[in-house]
Design a protein around this motif. Structure first.
Motif, PDB file in Angstrom:
ATOM      1  N   UNK A 222       4.802  -0.806  -0.616  1.00 57.30           N
ATOM      2  CA  UNK A 222       5.088   0.613  -0.432  1.00 57.30           C
ATOM      3  C   UNK A 222       6.128   0.813   0.658  1.00 57.30           C
ATOM      4  N   UNK A 223       6.818   1.944   0.580  1.00 57.69           N
ATOM      5  CA  UNK A 223       7.811   2.331   1.586  1.00 57.69           C
ATOM      6  C   UNK A 223       7.447   3.720   2.099  1.00 57.69           C
TER       7      UNK A 223
ATOM      8  N   UNK B  28       6.957  10.975   6.703  1.00 60.24           N
ATOM      9  CA  UNK B  28       7.228  12.062   5.758  1.00 60.24           C
ATOM     10  C   UNK B  28       6.681  11.810   4.364  1.00 60.24           C
ATOM     11  N   UNK B  29       6.972  10.655   3.784  1.00 61.69           N
ATOM     12  CA  UNK B  29       6.652  10.475   2.370  1.00 61.69           C
ATOM     13  C   UNK B  29       6.292   9.025   2.084  1.00 61.69           C
ATOM     14  N   UNK B  30       5.743   8.831   0.902  1.00 61.66           N
ATOM     15  CA  UNK B  30       5.291   7.515   0.460  1.00 61.66           C
ATOM     16  C   UNK B  30       5.911   7.216  -0.896  1.00 61.66           C
ATOM     17  N   UNK B  31       6.366   5.975  -1.053  1.00 63.88           N
ATOM     18  CA  UNK B  31       6.878   5.520  -2.341  1.00 63.88           C
ATOM     19  C   UNK B  31       6.265   4.170  -2.656  1.00 63.88           C
ATOM     20  N   UNK B  32       5.531   4.080  -3.767  1.00 62.11           N
ATOM     21  CA  UNK B  32       4.972   2.811  -4.218  1.00 62.11           C
ATOM     22  C   UNK B  32       6.052   2.097  -5.017  1.00 62.11           C
TER      23      UNK B  32
ATOM     24  N   UNK C 107      -1.140  11.222   2.297  1.00 61.93           N
ATOM     25  CA  UNK C 107      -2.515  11.178   1.796  1.00 61.93           C
ATOM     26  C   UNK C 107      -2.681  10.099   0.748  1.00 61.93           C
ATOM     27  N   UNK C 108      -3.203   8.974   1.193  1.00 64.50           N
ATOM     28  CA  UNK C 108      -3.529   7.856   0.296  1.00 64.50           C
ATOM     29  C   UNK C 108      -4.602   7.039   0.997  1.00 64.50           C
TER      30      UNK C 108
ATOM     31  N   UNK D  53       9.344   2.349   6.803  1.00 70.25           N
ATOM     32  CA  UNK D  53       8.272   1.380   7.022  1.00 70.25           C
ATOM     33  C   UNK D  53       8.015   0.655   5.708  1.00 70.25           C
ATOM     34  N   UNK D  54       8.070  -0.667   5.747  1.00 70.47           N
ATOM     35  CA  UNK D  54       7.762  -1.493   4.581  1.00 70.47           C
ATOM     36  C   UNK D  54       6.335  -2.003   4.755  1.00 70.47           C
ATOM     37  N   UNK D  55       5.414  -1.543   3.902  1.00 66.74           N
ATOM     38  CA  UNK D  55       3.986  -1.837   4.063  1.00 66.74           C
ATOM     39  C   UNK D  55       3.448  -2.559   2.842  1.00 66.74           C
ATOM     40  N   UNK D  56       2.418  -3.370   3.082  1.00 63.90           N
ATOM     41  CA  UNK D  56       1.677  -4.071   2.019  1.00 63.90           C
ATOM     42  C   UNK D  56       0.309  -3.405   1.945  1.00 63.90           C
ATOM     43  N   UNK D  57       0.060  -2.747   0.798  1.00 65.47           N
ATOM     44  CA  UNK D  57      -1.070  -1.830   0.680  1.00 65.47           C
ATOM     45  C   UNK D  57      -1.997  -2.302  -0.441  1.00 65.47           C
ATOM     46  N   UNK D  58      -2.951  -3.203  -0.121  1.00 61.04           N
ATOM     47  CA  UNK D  58      -3.884  -3.749  -1.123  1.00 61.04           C
ATOM     48  C   UNK D  58      -3.153  -4.299  -2.336  1.00 61.04           C
ATOM     49  N   UNK D  59      -2.083  -5.063  -2.093  1.00 58.69           N
ATOM     50  CA  UNK D  59      -1.312  -5.644  -3.182  1.00 58.69           C
ATOM     51  C   UNK D  59      -0.154  -4.789  -3.656  1.00 58.69           C
TER      52      UNK D  59
END
Length: 465
Positions: free
Chosen positions: A450-451, A151-155, A424-425, A441-447
């Motif tokens: 993000x959730x 659904x959504x992205x949070x940095x 969209x990222x 989802x706990x992700x590591x995104x180029x440093x």
């Protein structure tokens, strides 16, 4: 002998010519000239004959030398052939003895039939045992959740290396109680932590400001009727930066992690051995990770004292990266509603992904599933209720998509499911971890840490496995 005769003949001829010349008649002069010409021709032919004789003699000598060389080579080859024949003879004798031994050891036909029947029974028993294990996964956990969309992205933050992983412990009872003491300005003077049962509410300080999304357990008020001490439940955040390191950071809460200067500061734990890749998890108070400089060794570390309590070697894993876009990760551990998993790629299966269910206590392999999902162009994967979702991208970074899934219950099929897009990222992920309690989802995104919020739906499981 012939040379001597020729010499005598030439001498006689010379004397005759001399004698004729002394007599001096014209006809004799003509004869003398004729004889001189013939004599010159004979001398020339004799010289040619002598040269030919010398040449033939040299060729004969060269041929003789060459023949001697050939004979020497033939002698060496003969010795080698003889040696090989002797060796073959010895081997043949050995094979004859072994055949004779095997003939004496071969059981009768009735014994073979009995052994075949026993083997069939053992195979059937093993298959039945595996079916029971699969049924046990369904019955004990009663998991029927499937992913419908992201659904959504949070940095949350940007810290550490470009590659790493971060997550929370999703197990029951993983929360801790934090008791905070406030000063007169509403700031925390001291704190203590201890494990407590999980709970979730909102908590505030004495000014009514929201502190965290976890539950308060005990409130203490001073004589001035303001909040001076607070006790509440929190869920720690674990950060492992880099693809090879041995330093783990433990934050008391997600809010503490997001602050520029974490309060309280994170706990630094030095692991006994460095890790490899980004496929680590914390589950039920233990850290599970791939030990560096080993192809497939998994360590289990107690988070209370940082000691290794168990380890295992995952047979067949670690021969190639689990995801082609994350070339440093060979074992990717994951946790879902069913427990602890390991994802790896099998070169003997065309590089497809294989998922293995592990016992979280003993690290024993419970079951293996070969999937049709490719490791090529994959950057990560996660599991929800026993369903593997593989995330794909490009080498240059783009919008991540889920294009392949594998359900161990065989209720969801990859060819029937639409492609799911991440928000969209345009970037890439070095790790993606699913938290079954938060549905995130706990992700590591180029440093960037993000959730992703995920939306799930209930799916009916088949009765037969």
């Amino acid at each position: 002998m012939s040379g001597r005769v020729v010499s005598v003949f030439l001498l006689t001829l010379c004397l005759t010519v001399t004698l004729v010349q002394s007599q001096g008649s014209p006809p004799d002069t003509f004869i003398i000239q004729y004889l001189e010409r013939r004599l010159a021709q004979m001398e020339e032919r004799l010289n040619q004959c002598e040269q030919n004789t010398v040449s033939i003699t040299q060729k004969t000598y060269d041929l003789s030398s060459e023949m001697r060389g050939y004979l020497s080579t033939i002698s060496v080859l003969r010795s080698e052939v003889k040696s090989q024949v002797d060796s073959v003879s010895v081997r043949v004798e050995r094979v004859e003895r072994e055949l004779e031994y095997l003939e004496n050891k071969i059981p009768s036909q009735s014994d073979i039939e009995i052994e075949e029947a026993l083997l069939e029974q053992q195979i059937m028993a093993a298959e039945l045992d595996q079916l029971k294990k699969k049924a046990k996964l369904k019955v004990e956990n009663d998991c029927s959740t499937s992913l419908s969309q992201i659904k959504s992205l949070k940095i949350v933050k940007k810290t550490g290396d470009n590659y790493g992983s971060w997550f929370k412990d999703p197990s029951e009872g993983s929360a801790k109680q934090l008791a905070a003491v406030f000063n007169e300005n509403g700031l925390i003077n001291s704190y203590t932590t201890c494990p407590v049962p999980n709970s979730r509410q909102n908590i505030c300080n004495k000014h009514g400001e929201r502190l965290a999304a976890e539950a308060p357990d005990i409130f203490f008020r001073s004589s001035e009727n303001h909040l001076s001490q607070l006790s509440f439940s929190i869920f720690q955040v674990y950060l492992l930066s880099g693809i090879r390191n041995n330093t783990l950071l433990e934050y008391v809460s997600l809010q503490s992690f997001t602050e520029r200067t974490a309060m309280p500061p994170p706990k630094v734990m030095q692991l006994p051995f460095p890790w490899q890749g980004t496929g680590h998890v914390v589950y039920n108070g233990f850290l599970y990770y791939h030990k560096a400089d080993t192809p497939n060794q998994i360590l289990k570390v107690d988070m209370l004292n940082g000691t290794v309590v168990d380890s295992t070697l995952l047979s067949g894993a670690g021969r190639l990266p689990v995801y082609s876009l994350n070339s440093n990760t060979y074992l990717d551990l994951a946790v879902d509603e069913l427990g602890l998993w390991v994802i790896h790629a099998d070169p003997e299966y065309g590089g497809n992904l294989v998922i293995t269910k592990l016992d979280k206590g003993t690290l024993a392999v419970e079951y293996n599933w070969d999937t049709q999902c490719k490791s090529r162009d994959a950057e990560g994967a996660f599991l929800i209720c026993g369903t593997l979702y593989v995330v794909y991208n490009t080498h240059y970074g783009g919008r991540s998509t889920i294009q392949c899934l594998y359900d161990i219950h065989d209720t969801i099929h990859s060819d029937e499911s639409p492609v799911m897009f991440f928000p969209k990222r345009y970037t890439s992920h070095s790790s993606i971890h699913y938290h079954p309690r938060d549905k995130q989802l706990y992700a590591w995104d180029d440093g960037y840490q993000t959730i992703y919020e995920v939306e799930t739906t209930k799916s009916l499981l088949n009765d037969d496995i």
